[in-house]
Design a protein around this motif. Sequence first.
Motif, PDB file in Angstrom:
ATOM      1  N   ARG A 253       0.598  -1.087   0.145  1.00 15.58           N
ATOM      2  CA  ARG A 253      -0.498   0.032   0.382  1.00 15.58           C
ATOM      3  C   ARG A 253       0.871   1.377  -0.274  1.00 15.58           C
ATOM      4  O   ARG A 253       2.109   1.851   0.056  1.00 15.58           O
ATOM      5  CB  ARG A 253      -0.370  -0.182   1.662  1.00 15.58           C
TER       6      ARG A 253
ATOM      7  N   THR B 169      -0.981  -4.279  -3.328  1.00 12.86           N
ATOM      8  CA  THR B 169      -1.584  -2.171  -3.039  1.00 12.86           C
ATOM      9  C   THR B 169      -2.117  -2.086  -1.835  1.00 12.86           C
ATOM     10  O   THR B 169      -2.224  -0.760  -2.095  1.00 12.86           O
ATOM     11  CB  THR B 169      -1.439  -2.073  -4.107  1.00 12.86           C
ATOM     12  N   THR B 170      -2.429  -2.386  -1.491  1.00 12.43           N
ATOM     13  CA  THR B 170      -3.951  -2.150  -0.825  1.00 12.43           C
ATOM     14  C   THR B 170      -3.870  -2.351   0.770  1.00 12.43           C
ATOM     15  O   THR B 170      -4.256  -1.993   1.286  1.00 12.43           O
ATOM     16  CB  THR B 170      -5.176  -2.891  -0.656  1.00 12.43           C
ATOM     17  N   TRP B 171      -2.715  -3.145   1.338  1.00 12.27           N
ATOM     18  CA  TRP B 171      -1.896  -3.983   2.359  1.00 12.27           C
ATOM     19  C   TRP B 171      -1.047  -3.308   3.029  1.00 12.27           C
ATOM     20  O   TRP B 171       0.076  -2.831   2.454  1.00 12.27           O
ATOM     21  CB  TRP B 171      -1.819  -5.110   2.561  1.00 12.27           C
TER      22      TRP B 171
ATOM     23  N   THR C 274       1.043   0.892  -9.686  1.00  9.86           N
ATOM     24  CA  THR C 274      -0.276   1.285  -9.854  1.00  9.86           C
ATOM     25  C   THR C 274      -0.737   2.087 -11.386  1.00  9.86           C
ATOM     26  O   THR C 274      -1.595   1.972 -11.524  1.00  9.86           O
ATOM     27  CB  THR C 274      -1.259   1.942  -8.826  1.00  9.86           C
TER      28      THR C 274
END
Length: 487
Positions: free
Chosen positions: A235, A299-301, A461
């Motif tokens: 993230r 990519t969100t963690w 991203t």
Amino acid sequence: MDCHSSQPSRRDFLRGALATGASLTLTAGLSSCASRGDAPQTVGVDQWRQFRGATLNFISENTAPTAAIAADLSPFTDLTGINVNIVTLELTALVQRVALDLASGRAQYQVIYADPYQVLAPYQRGLVDLRTLQADRNLPDLPGGVGDFIPTQLDAAGRFVEPGPIYALPYDAPTMIWQYRRDLFDKYRDRMANDLGFDPTPGGDRTWEEYYGIAQWFNKNAKADVLYGTGHQARQHDSLMNDFSNVLWSYGGDYFDNGRQVGRMGSRDPGPSRLDSAAAIAGAEFYQRLLAIADPGSTTWDWDGVGAAFRGGRLAMCPNWHEFAASNEQVLPGKVDYAPLPKGPAGTANMYGGTGVGISANTLSHERGAAWLFLVWATSPQTQLTNLKSKAGGGTPTRTSVYELPEVRAAEKRPSTMPNMLTAAAVRQAWQPDKIGLRPKIPMWNECNTAIFTQLSRMLTERVSPEEAMRSMKERVDRIVARGWVA
């Protein structure tokens, strides 16, 4: 006029708080050095009881040892007669609160969880040199002395630039290692070895390219047991810098020249960034390729997110902080194992995230003595052993003597009442001076860190090329460093 002339100005502290994104409202308490009463002291009693009736405030990140201590403060209160209030915050919020408190000239928080990069490096002059308290014959000694702390950790968590002063005592030692589903590796080892052409057993002799191959193999061949071969804390957050740095260093890249020294002792002026070197770009290219086959949730963690995904059965393996072993063993007992991270062309690197505990220089004389009692107790071998056994915590010792205790040695193997000790073989290797990963300990690190993980996130991203991301990162870091810290 400042209350403590040897400290940084309020402007310095507030500038640091603003760099972390704090919204500030200055009050009379912040802009003046109002008088206040010191803690009580009783002369002629036991050293541990001389400040009975005092109250200390301890501000900490929500970490394993603090959780264990907060769950049962009675041993310290019974020993000393001192009450302790513990405030736990997310690290960014902690840094903001500490900056404001140091700027106020009044110690609302006498004991500070002094993150080496976001508190110690920028605000070192706002912390007490603990050697003065260790030398005070009216106060208890540190059991085992400072020599009982793991030397690399004492430098990284407790010192800044000069080798003499000690501003914090090593308190926790989270370190990134390779965590993997031992049950799945046992089940598929022969097939993987045959298909991949190498022994897939995790360890420091495995390469990052082999890690990639293992992850891809799980993606294609083990969907009945696990969704993805690997997952990451990628993230746009401090976690991304940590995850990437392991690869950066192993490929021979670094943030600045003399990176090991800048990480271990720190620097006020580290010079130009080296993030645009060929080795650094090669590391970024591999990292982008690795994340392309990782669980898309990566990519969100942050570390908690990847830890939950691993425990939830989504991942065959991941790099994460070794203290997640305690929760791994609760959910997946006997199914997880641990190893040092893979190596790259320049060797292996395992990010160290340890922090020390220090004392605010705004404390008055008796407050300072009471705070020293807490530091001695909180970092003592006995308390560290108790934390290891705690169901609420499980923090890892920072003292050599604790690791030498027979019951701790025995806990390195299952069944273990101290699950974090199951990582001991891996972290011992990870803490070797040539394998430990130490990010730059510089006063302006918080701003640099934000620039770094922002550009890394764009690379992951937004399809920004690794070369463009690294060059942009270097330019931003160089501008931040060139501005310096002192306003």
